[in-house]
Write a protein that holds these residues in place. Structure first.
Motif, PDB file in Angstrom:
ATOM      1  N   ARG A  63     -27.395  10.571   0.941  1.00  0.00           N
ATOM      2  CA  ARG A  63     -26.069  10.913   0.421  1.00  0.00           C
ATOM      3  C   ARG A  63     -25.009   9.935   0.937  1.00  0.00           C
ATOM      4  N   THR A  64     -25.188   9.467   2.173  1.00  0.00           N
ATOM      5  CA  THR A  64     -24.253   8.491   2.722  1.00  0.00           C
ATOM      6  C   THR A  64     -24.339   7.172   1.967  1.00  0.00           C
ATOM      7  N   VAL A  65     -25.557   6.781   1.600  1.00  0.00           N
ATOM      8  CA  VAL A  65     -25.760   5.557   0.818  1.00  0.00           C
ATOM      9  C   VAL A  65     -25.066   5.675  -0.536  1.00  0.00           C
ATOM     10  N   ILE A  66     -25.265   6.800  -1.209  1.00  0.00           N
ATOM     11  CA  ILE A  66     -24.626   7.020  -2.514  1.00  0.00           C
ATOM     12  C   ILE A  66     -23.105   7.042  -2.361  1.00  0.00           C
ATOM     13  N   ASP A  67     -22.627   7.704  -1.337  1.00  0.00           N
ATOM     14  CA  ASP A  67     -21.182   7.808  -1.092  1.00  0.00           C
ATOM     15  C   ASP A  67     -20.582   6.428  -0.843  1.00  0.00           C
ATOM     16  N   ARG A  68     -21.280   5.602  -0.052  1.00  0.00           N
ATOM     17  CA  ARG A  68     -20.780   4.251   0.239  1.00  0.00           C
ATOM     18  C   ARG A  68     -20.715   3.415  -1.033  1.00  0.00           C
ATOM     19  N   ALA A  69     -21.749   3.501  -1.866  1.00  0.00           N
ATOM     20  CA  ALA A  69     -21.776   2.740  -3.116  1.00  0.00           C
ATOM     21  C   ALA A  69     -20.633   3.172  -4.036  1.00  0.00           C
ATOM     22  N   ALA A  70     -20.428   4.479  -4.129  1.00  0.00           N
ATOM     23  CA  ALA A  70     -19.341   4.986  -4.969  1.00  0.00           C
ATOM     24  C   ALA A  70     -17.985   4.569  -4.419  1.00  0.00           C
ATOM     25  N   GLY A  71     -17.863   4.527  -3.101  1.00  0.00           N
ATOM     26  CA  GLY A  71     -16.602   4.129  -2.487  1.00  0.00           C
ATOM     27  C   GLY A  71     -16.239   2.687  -2.788  1.00  0.00           C
ATOM     28  N   ASP A  72     -17.249   1.808  -2.781  1.00  0.00           N
ATOM     29  CA  ASP A  72     -17.007   0.402  -3.123  1.00  0.00           C
ATOM     30  C   ASP A  72     -16.518   0.272  -4.560  1.00  0.00           C
ATOM     31  N   LEU A  73     -17.166   0.995  -5.468  1.00  0.00           N
ATOM     32  CA  LEU A  73     -16.770   0.933  -6.876  1.00  0.00           C
ATOM     33  C   LEU A  73     -15.394   1.560  -7.076  1.00  0.00           C
ATOM     34  N   LYS A  74     -15.144   2.659  -6.366  1.00  0.00           N
ATOM     35  CA  LYS A  74     -13.842   3.317  -6.486  1.00  0.00           C
ATOM     36  C   LYS A  74     -12.721   2.378  -6.067  1.00  0.00           C
ATOM     37  N   GLY A  75     -12.952   1.611  -5.006  1.00  0.00           N
ATOM     38  CA  GLY A  75     -11.944   0.650  -4.562  1.00  0.00           C
ATOM     39  C   GLY A  75     -11.618  -0.367  -5.626  1.00  0.00           C
ATOM     40  N   ALA A  76     -12.657  -0.859  -6.313  1.00  0.00           N
ATOM     41  CA  ALA A  76     -12.440  -1.843  -7.373  1.00  0.00           C
ATOM     42  C   ALA A  76     -11.690  -1.228  -8.553  1.00  0.00           C
ATOM     43  N   ILE A  77     -12.034   0.019  -8.886  1.00  0.00           N
ATOM     44  CA  ILE A  77     -11.372   0.704  -9.999  1.00  0.00           C
ATOM     45  C   ILE A  77      -9.899   0.959  -9.663  1.00  0.00           C
ATOM     46  N   LEU A  78      -9.639   1.403  -8.443  1.00  0.00           N
ATOM     47  CA  LEU A  78      -8.255   1.672  -8.037  1.00  0.00           C
ATOM     48  C   LEU A  78      -7.411   0.399  -8.073  1.00  0.00           C
ATOM     49  N   GLU A  79      -8.032  -0.715  -7.725  1.00  0.00           N
ATOM     50  CA  GLU A  79      -7.303  -1.983  -7.772  1.00  0.00           C
ATOM     51  C   GLU A  79      -6.856  -2.299  -9.195  1.00  0.00           C
ATOM     52  N   VAL A  80      -7.724  -2.020 -10.174  1.00  0.00           N
ATOM     53  CA  VAL A  80      -7.360  -2.226 -11.573  1.00  0.00           C
ATOM     54  C   VAL A  80      -6.240  -1.269 -11.974  1.00  0.00           C
ATOM     55  N   MET A  81      -6.375  -0.010 -11.591  1.00  0.00           N
ATOM     56  CA  MET A  81      -5.409   1.005 -11.980  1.00  0.00           C
ATOM     57  C   MET A  81      -4.024   0.740 -11.384  1.00  0.00           C
ATOM     58  N   ARG A  82      -3.996   0.188 -10.190  1.00  0.00           N
ATOM     59  CA  ARG A  82      -2.716  -0.032  -9.512  1.00  0.00           C
ATOM     60  C   ARG A  82      -2.086  -1.376  -9.837  1.00  0.00           C
ATOM     61  N   SER A  83      -2.822  -2.213 -10.535  1.00  0.00           N
ATOM     62  CA  SER A  83      -2.312  -3.534 -10.871  1.00  0.00           C
ATOM     63  C   SER A  83      -1.134  -3.423 -11.818  1.00  0.00           C
ATOM     64  N   GLU A  84      -0.141  -4.251 -11.590  1.00  0.00           N
ATOM     65  CA  GLU A  84       1.033  -4.271 -12.456  1.00  0.00           C
ATOM     66  C   GLU A  84       0.803  -5.149 -13.686  1.00  0.00           C
ATOM     67  N   GLU A  85      -0.292  -5.910 -13.666  1.00  0.00           N
ATOM     68  CA  GLU A  85      -0.602  -6.793 -14.795  1.00  0.00           C
ATOM     69  C   GLU A  85      -1.348  -6.012 -15.871  1.00  0.00           C
ATOM     70  N   GLY A  86      -0.857  -6.071 -17.078  1.00  0.00           N
ATOM     71  CA  GLY A  86      -1.524  -5.390 -18.179  1.00  0.00           C
ATOM     72  C   GLY A  86      -1.280  -3.895 -18.139  1.00  0.00           C
ATOM     73  N   THR A  87      -0.322  -3.443 -18.903  1.00  0.00           N
ATOM     74  CA  THR A  87       0.032  -2.028 -18.883  1.00  0.00           C
ATOM     75  C   THR A  87      -0.394  -1.296 -20.151  1.00  0.00           C
ATOM     76  N   LEU A  88      -0.801  -2.029 -21.178  1.00  0.00           N
ATOM     77  CA  LEU A  88      -1.269  -1.381 -22.404  1.00  0.00           C
ATOM     78  C   LEU A  88      -2.652  -0.780 -22.180  1.00  0.00           C
ATOM     79  N   PRO A  89      -2.937   0.368 -22.809  1.00  0.00           N
ATOM     80  CA  PRO A  89      -4.253   0.995 -22.632  1.00  0.00           C
ATOM     81  C   PRO A  89      -5.412   0.043 -22.898  1.00  0.00           C
ATOM     82  N   ALA A  90      -5.302  -0.758 -23.955  1.00  0.00           N
ATOM     83  CA  ALA A  90      -6.378  -1.686 -24.295  1.00  0.00           C
ATOM     84  C   ALA A  90      -6.597  -2.708 -23.174  1.00  0.00           C
ATOM     85  N   GLU A  91      -5.513  -3.198 -22.590  1.00  0.00           N
ATOM     86  CA  GLU A  91      -5.618  -4.177 -21.507  1.00  0.00           C
ATOM     87  C   GLU A  91      -6.286  -3.569 -20.278  1.00  0.00           C
TER      88      GLU A  91
END
Length: 202
Positions: A63-91
């Protein structure tokens, strides 16, 4: 002084990370039932008792392995979501496709772990190995995206349905062993085109 104590005195953080890396590779290759803590210790190059010292048992380690893998991906997703570049849904969607496929390409063992997790989810007698983390991450991403764009439906398509389809399309080439570097680039363009057409972005 035991071997486990010596390992901890040398570098406990490195030993723990080595165990997690070895467990990720072995769980991906053999599945959770096909791996022992002793075998993981050998692969990690640590003493036999050290995995139990850090993680108590194999289920906790898995479970720790799965949690760590998900955490890495979550970090990358959050970076996209918080980016000020590209605000249109398609972008945002195109960036998420790039992010997810780049992550899968860089972490082949995670693809196998996701497959094992899905298989074990369907086996009631092995429910102890099932992790709800991938589903939770998907739901969290959907909520973040809906909040970012301010709606739950885009171009007549329910955001949740859109993301379930998007994840499936991105993951499938990796599950089938079709994800060469050229194929990943081609699939990114193809999936992006499908998504844009679905939401009326073209």
């Amino acid at each position: 002084m035991g071997a486990s104590t010596l390992s901890l005195k040398r570098n406990p953080d490195k030993s723990r990370q080595d165990i997690l890396a070895a467990a990720e590779d072995m769980f991906a290759e053999y599945g959770p039932d096909g791996v022992s803590l002793a075998a993981i210790a050998v692969r990690a190059g640590v003493s036999r008792g050290l995995p139990s010292y850090f993680f108590s048992d194999k289920e906790t380690l898995y479970r720790t392995v799965i949690d760590r893998a998900a955490g890495d991906l979550k970090g990358a997703i959050l970076e996209v979501m918080r980016s000020e570049e590209g605000t249109l849904p398609a972008e945002i969607l195109l960036k998420l496709i790039d992010c997810y496929m780049d992550y899968l390409a860089a972490h082949p063992s995670i693809v196998r772990l996701l497959q094992w997790n899905t298989l074990e989810s369907g086996a009631q007698h092995k429910a102890a190995w099932t992790s709800g983390i991938p589903r939770s991450l998907l739901e969290e991403t959907i909520q973040l995206f809906s909040k970012r764009i301010g709606v739950d439906v885009i171009g007549g398509v329910d955001v949740r349905d859109l993301f379930v389809s998007l994840v499936s399309m991105c993951l499938f080439p990796f599950q089938m062993g079709l994800a060469t570097q050229d194929e990943v680039s081609r699939r990114k363009r193809h999936i992006g085109l499908i998504v844009l057409r679905a939401i009326g972005g073209l």
